[in-house]
Design a protein around this motif. Structure first.
Motif, PDB file in Angstrom:
ATOM      1  N   GLY A 165      -0.378  47.398  -9.118  1.00 52.93           N
ATOM      2  CA  GLY A 165       0.397  47.251  -7.850  1.00 52.93           C
ATOM      3  C   GLY A 165      -0.283  46.515  -6.634  1.00 52.93           C
ATOM      4  N   VAL A 166      -1.049  45.615  -7.134  1.00 52.59           N
ATOM      5  CA  VAL A 166      -1.705  44.723  -6.192  1.00 52.59           C
ATOM      6  C   VAL A 166      -0.685  43.649  -5.555  1.00 52.59           C
ATOM      7  N   ALA A 167      -0.048  43.371  -6.729  1.00 53.90           N
ATOM      8  CA  ALA A 167       1.051  42.046  -6.466  1.00 53.90           C
ATOM      9  C   ALA A 167       2.340  41.949  -7.230  1.00 53.90           C
ATOM     10  N   ASN A 214      -3.095  33.359  -9.894  1.00 53.39           N
ATOM     11  CA  ASN A 214      -3.017  34.859  -9.657  1.00 53.39           C
ATOM     12  C   ASN A 214      -4.615  35.472  -9.525  1.00 53.39           C
ATOM     13  N   ILE A 215      -5.676  35.000 -10.029  1.00 46.11           N
ATOM     14  CA  ILE A 215      -6.900  35.283  -9.848  1.00 46.11           C
ATOM     15  C   ILE A 215      -7.029  35.245  -8.265  1.00 46.11           C
ATOM     16  N   ALA A 216      -6.664  34.104  -7.710  1.00 42.36           N
ATOM     17  CA  ALA A 216      -6.967  33.864  -6.283  1.00 42.36           C
ATOM     18  C   ALA A 216      -6.285  34.798  -5.517  1.00 42.36           C
ATOM     19  N   ALA A 253      -6.820  35.881  -1.665  1.00 42.08           N
ATOM     20  CA  ALA A 253      -6.492  34.622  -0.910  1.00 42.08           C
ATOM     21  C   ALA A 253      -4.786  34.748  -0.669  1.00 42.08           C
ATOM     22  N   ALA A 254      -4.504  33.871   0.302  1.00 40.66           N
ATOM     23  CA  ALA A 254      -3.028  33.667   0.630  1.00 40.66           C
ATOM     24  C   ALA A 254      -2.392  32.874  -0.333  1.00 40.66           C
ATOM     25  N   PHE A 255      -0.868  33.092  -0.313  1.00 40.28           N
ATOM     26  CA  PHE A 255      -0.160  32.450  -1.355  1.00 40.28           C
ATOM     27  C   PHE A 255      -0.144  30.841  -1.437  1.00 40.28           C
ATOM     28  N   PRO A 290      -2.851  28.536  -0.619  1.00 36.63           N
ATOM     29  CA  PRO A 290      -4.221  28.153  -1.061  1.00 36.63           C
ATOM     30  C   PRO A 290      -4.287  28.586  -2.491  1.00 36.63           C
ATOM     31  N   ALA A 291      -3.715  29.596  -2.836  1.00 40.15           N
ATOM     32  CA  ALA A 291      -3.679  30.210  -4.490  1.00 40.15           C
ATOM     33  C   ALA A 291      -2.946  29.192  -5.231  1.00 40.15           C
ATOM     34  N   ILE A 292      -1.864  28.945  -4.755  1.00 39.06           N
ATOM     35  CA  ILE A 292      -0.955  27.842  -5.544  1.00 39.06           C
ATOM     36  C   ILE A 292      -1.893  26.449  -5.614  1.00 39.06           C
ATOM     37  N   SER A 293      -2.513  26.013  -4.558  1.00 43.77           N
ATOM     38  CA  SER A 293      -3.151  24.728  -4.694  1.00 43.77           C
ATOM     39  C   SER A 293      -4.253  25.002  -5.361  1.00 43.77           C
ATOM     40  N   LEU A 294      -5.114  26.047  -5.703  1.00 43.88           N
ATOM     41  CA  LEU A 294      -6.140  26.080  -6.636  1.00 43.88           C
ATOM     42  C   LEU A 294      -5.319  26.312  -8.031  1.00 43.88           C
ATOM     43  N   GLY A 295      -4.348  26.775  -8.144  1.00 42.18           N
ATOM     44  CA  GLY A 295      -3.688  26.707  -9.508  1.00 42.18           C
ATOM     45  C   GLY A 295      -3.403  25.359 -10.144  1.00 42.18           C
ATOM     46  N   LEU A 296      -3.008  24.624  -8.791  1.00 40.30           N
ATOM     47  CA  LEU A 296      -2.595  23.258  -9.527  1.00 40.30           C
ATOM     48  C   LEU A 296      -3.860  22.437  -9.800  1.00 40.30           C
ATOM     49  N   PHE A 297      -4.700  22.700  -8.939  1.00 43.53           N
ATOM     50  CA  PHE A 297      -6.268  22.018  -9.125  1.00 43.53           C
ATOM     51  C   PHE A 297      -6.556  22.615 -10.758  1.00 43.53           C
TER      52      PHE A 297
END
Length: 181
Positions: free
Chosen positions: A63-65, A119-121, A126-128, A130-137
């Motif tokens: 239920g977190v996301a 997802n981990i971020a 984390a906000a969406f 920065p999370a996607i940026s981390l995912g791309l990295f």
């Protein structure tokens, strides 16, 4: 048949037989020689695929996301259960269309790494964006790691072409006099 004598048959060292036959198969285009089959040479579900499914499942079921992918969001709680067969099917579809299995695996697993890391971020607060940026990295690093490992292990590119000379060794100049880097 002779009586009283038993022919002595030498058996090869069991470990030598295992090593000689382990992961070998005739690859298309390799003639009659046996070539090593790398784990990426066959369509499979890898760590990038599993990580995405597991982190998505944790986020949804705790239920977190919620699922952010608009294509998958309508499936609700079933998304983590559907994502693995969908990824496997996408890989099979790419291979059926002429893509090398190694290329299909690395491509789809790298997309999974985007999901896993983002997802981990998000689960960490984390906000969406920065999370996607981390995912791309993560996807860039993961894909590069798989690609370099495959090339080192097999001597082939993801598409099956022979790899170039090891880049750590100095290369001879070509016909124009410039050395390739």
């Amino acid at each position: 048949m002779t009586s009283g004598t038993v022919p002595v048959v030498e058996t090869p060292d069991e470990q030598a037989v295992i090593e000689a036959t382990k992961d070998t198969e005739t690859l298309p285009g390799s003639g009659t020689e046996a070539a090593t089959i790398h784990r990426l040479d066959k369509v499979r579900l890898g760590p990038g695929d599993h990580g995405d499914a597991l982190t998505t499942g944790y986020g949804i079921w705790s239920g977190v996301a919620t699922e952010a992918n608009p294509v998958l969001a309508p499936f609700g709680d079933a998304v983590p259960l559907l994502v693995l067969p969908v990824k496997f099917g996408l890989k099979k579809l790419l291979v059926a269309g002429g893509t090398a299995p190694a290329r299909a695996n690395v491509t789809i697993e790298s997309v999974g790494a985007i999901g896993t890391c983002s997802n981990i971020a998000v689960l960490s607060g984390a906000a969406f964006a920065p999370a996607i940026s981390l995912g791309l990295f993560c996807a860039i690093i993961y894909g590069d790691m798989l690609t370099k490992g495959y090339e080192k292990d097999t001597g082939r590119t993801l598409d099956g072409a022979p790899t170039m000379v090891d880049s750590d060794e100095p290369q001879a100049p070509d016909e124009t006099g410039s050395s390739m880097i």
